[in-house]
Scaffold this motif. Sequence first.
Motif, short mmCIF file in Angstrom:
data_model
loop_
_atom_site.label_atom_id
_atom_site.label_comp_id
_atom_site.label_asym_id
_atom_site.label_seq_id
_atom_site.Cartn_x
_atom_site.Cartn_y
_atom_site.Cartn_z
N SER A 97 -3.50 -1.07 -0.91
CA SER A 97 -4.86 -1.37 -1.33
C SER A 97 -4.89 -2.00 -2.71
O SER A 97 -3.89 -2.01 -3.43
CB SER A 97 -5.68 -0.07 -1.36
N THR A 98 -6.06 -2.50 -3.06
CA THR A 98 -6.35 -2.82 -4.44
C THR A 98 -7.11 -1.62 -4.99
O THR A 98 -7.60 -0.79 -4.22
CB THR A 98 -7.23 -4.08 -4.56
N TYR A 99 -7.20 -1.51 -6.30
CA TYR A 99 -7.93 -0.37 -6.86
C TYR A 99 -8.61 -0.74 -8.16
O TYR A 99 -8.23 -1.69 -8.83
CB TYR A 99 -7.01 0.83 -7.05
N THR A 100 -9.62 0.05 -8.48
CA THR A 100 -10.30 -0.05 -9.77
C THR A 100 -10.50 1.36 -10.30
O THR A 100 -10.60 2.32 -9.54
CB THR A 100 -11.68 -0.75 -9.65
N LEU A 101 -10.53 1.45 -11.62
CA LEU A 101 -10.78 2.72 -12.29
C LEU A 101 -12.12 2.65 -13.00
O LEU A 101 -12.46 1.63 -13.59
CB LEU A 101 -9.70 3.01 -13.34
N ASN A 102 -12.87 3.73 -12.95
CA ASN A 102 -14.11 3.84 -13.72
C ASN A 102 -13.85 4.86 -14.81
O ASN A 102 -14.00 6.06 -14.61
CB ASN A 102 -15.28 4.26 -12.84
N THR A 103 -13.44 4.35 -15.99
CA THR A 103 -13.08 5.24 -17.09
C THR A 103 -14.30 5.76 -17.85
O THR A 103 -14.16 6.58 -18.75
CB THR A 103 -12.13 4.53 -18.08
N ALA A 104 -15.48 5.31 -17.46
CA ALA A 104 -16.70 5.83 -18.08
C ALA A 104 -17.04 7.21 -17.50
O ALA A 104 -17.88 7.91 -18.05
CB ALA A 104 -17.86 4.86 -17.87
N LYS A 105 -16.42 7.57 -16.40
CA LYS A 105 -16.67 8.86 -15.75
C LYS A 105 -15.61 9.88 -16.16
O LYS A 105 -14.48 9.53 -16.46
CB LYS A 105 -16.65 8.70 -14.22
N THR A 106 -15.99 11.14 -16.15
CA THR A 106 -15.07 12.23 -16.40
C THR A 106 -15.20 13.22 -15.27
O THR A 106 -16.28 13.76 -15.08
CB THR A 106 -15.37 12.92 -17.75
N PRO A 107 -14.14 13.43 -14.47
CA PRO A 107 -12.85 12.77 -14.59
C PRO A 107 -12.94 11.29 -14.18
O PRO A 107 -13.90 10.88 -13.53
CB PRO A 107 -11.96 13.55 -13.62
N VAL A 108 -11.91 10.54 -14.56
CA VAL A 108 -11.86 9.12 -14.23
C VAL A 108 -11.91 8.95 -12.72
O VAL A 108 -11.23 9.67 -11.98
CB VAL A 108 -10.58 8.48 -14.81
N GLU A 109 -12.74 8.02 -12.27
CA GLU A 109 -12.85 7.76 -10.84
C GLU A 109 -11.96 6.59 -10.46
O GLU A 109 -11.79 5.64 -11.23
CB GLU A 109 -14.30 7.44 -10.47
N ILE A 110 -11.41 6.66 -9.26
CA ILE A 110 -10.61 5.57 -8.71
C ILE A 110 -11.21 5.20 -7.35
O ILE A 110 -11.64 6.07 -6.59
CB ILE A 110 -9.12 5.97 -8.59
N GLU A 111 -11.26 3.90 -7.10
CA GLU A 111 -11.68 3.39 -5.79
C GLU A 111 -10.58 2.47 -5.29
O GLU A 111 -10.21 1.51 -5.95
CB GLU A 111 -12.99 2.62 -5.89
N MET A 112 -10.03 2.81 -4.13
CA MET A 112 -8.96 2.04 -3.52
C MET A 112 -9.52 1.37 -2.27
O MET A 112 -10.08 2.05 -1.41
CB MET A 112 -7.79 2.96 -3.17
N VAL A 113 -9.37 0.06 -2.18
CA VAL A 113 -9.90 -0.67 -1.03
C VAL A 113 -8.73 -1.20 -0.23
O VAL A 113 -7.91 -1.98 -0.74
CB VAL A 113 -10.84 -1.82 -1.48
N GLY A 114 -8.64 -0.77 1.04
CA GLY A 114 -7.55 -1.16 1.90
C GLY A 114 -7.42 -2.67 2.03
O GLY A 114 -8.43 -3.38 2.06
N THR A 115 -6.18 -3.15 2.11
CA THR A 115 -5.93 -4.59 2.21
C THR A 115 -5.35 -5.01 3.55
O THR A 115 -5.12 -6.19 3.77
CB THR A 115 -4.97 -5.05 1.09
N GLU A 116 -5.13 -4.04 4.46
CA GLU A 116 -4.55 -4.41 5.76
C GLU A 116 -4.92 -3.39 6.83
O GLU A 116 -5.38 -2.29 6.54
CB GLU A 116 -3.02 -4.54 5.64
N GLY A 117 -4.72 -3.80 8.06
CA GLY A 117 -4.93 -2.91 9.20
C GLY A 117 -6.35 -2.40 9.34
O GLY A 117 -7.31 -3.03 8.91
N ASP A 118 -6.48 -1.22 9.95
CA ASP A 118 -7.79 -0.61 10.20
C ASP A 118 -8.54 -0.28 8.91
O ASP A 118 -9.76 -0.11 8.93
CB ASP A 118 -7.64 0.67 11.03
N LEU A 119 -7.83 -0.15 7.81
CA LEU A 119 -8.46 0.24 6.55
C LEU A 119 -8.85 -0.96 5.68
O LEU A 119 -9.39 -0.78 4.59
CB LEU A 119 -7.54 1.18 5.77
N LYS A 120 -8.59 -2.15 6.16
CA LYS A 120 -8.89 -3.36 5.38
C LYS A 120 -10.37 -3.40 5.01
O LYS A 120 -11.25 -3.27 5.86
CB LYS A 120 -8.51 -4.62 6.14
N GLY A 121 -10.63 -3.55 3.69
CA GLY A 121 -11.99 -3.66 3.19
C GLY A 121 -12.74 -2.35 3.06
O GLY A 121 -13.88 -2.33 2.61
N LYS A 122 -12.10 -1.24 3.41
CA LYS A 122 -12.76 0.06 3.36
C LYS A 122 -12.32 0.83 2.11
O LYS A 122 -11.13 0.94 1.83
CB LYS A 122 -12.45 0.87 4.61
#
Length: 166
Positions: A97-122
């Motif tokens: 996946s690709t990912y982004t961090l939201n460091t403005a939140k405590t705890p830090v939030e991570i969002e991972m977006v699938g790049t292949e297969g059934d999880l692509k874009g999710k």
Amino acid sequence: MSITIELSPEVEEQLRRQIAARGRGFEEYIREAIENKLRDVPLSSTVNLNIISGVWSCVEAVNNGNKLPAEKASQLRLTLTDKQFKTQLGEQVLFDSTYTLNTAKTPVEIEMVGTEGDLKGKPALGIIKLEDGTLTLCYVMPGGERPKTFESHPGSLATLTVWKKM
């Protein structure tokens, strides 16, 4: 004693705003935080892409409340770049996946977006922390609600993983 702390301009500005809101000066706050063993420094200042980038080895994994056997957990690898998040079991890719961090939140939030297969874009949603060289991640696969704590209980659908850099 002199200590140098390097922060990205964005994190430094965020930290300055948080400190100003508490009615203190930046240097005073940092000095006090260090004297108090950093207990007041926001987590967002400790999760840094330059520090977490690399290959990590799993030391513990709990999925939906069930602890993975140590021999299986030790086969898990996490590769992080500035954009990519990839978990593998041996040579088998489990989640790319690709990912982004939201460091403005405590705890830090991570969002991972699938790049292949059934999880692509999710998006898979989680929280992440780095303490004493240990990276801890708690997340749910796409469709689940972001965990609020670093725990995985039966029925939670959360996966808790603890990593050490290789």
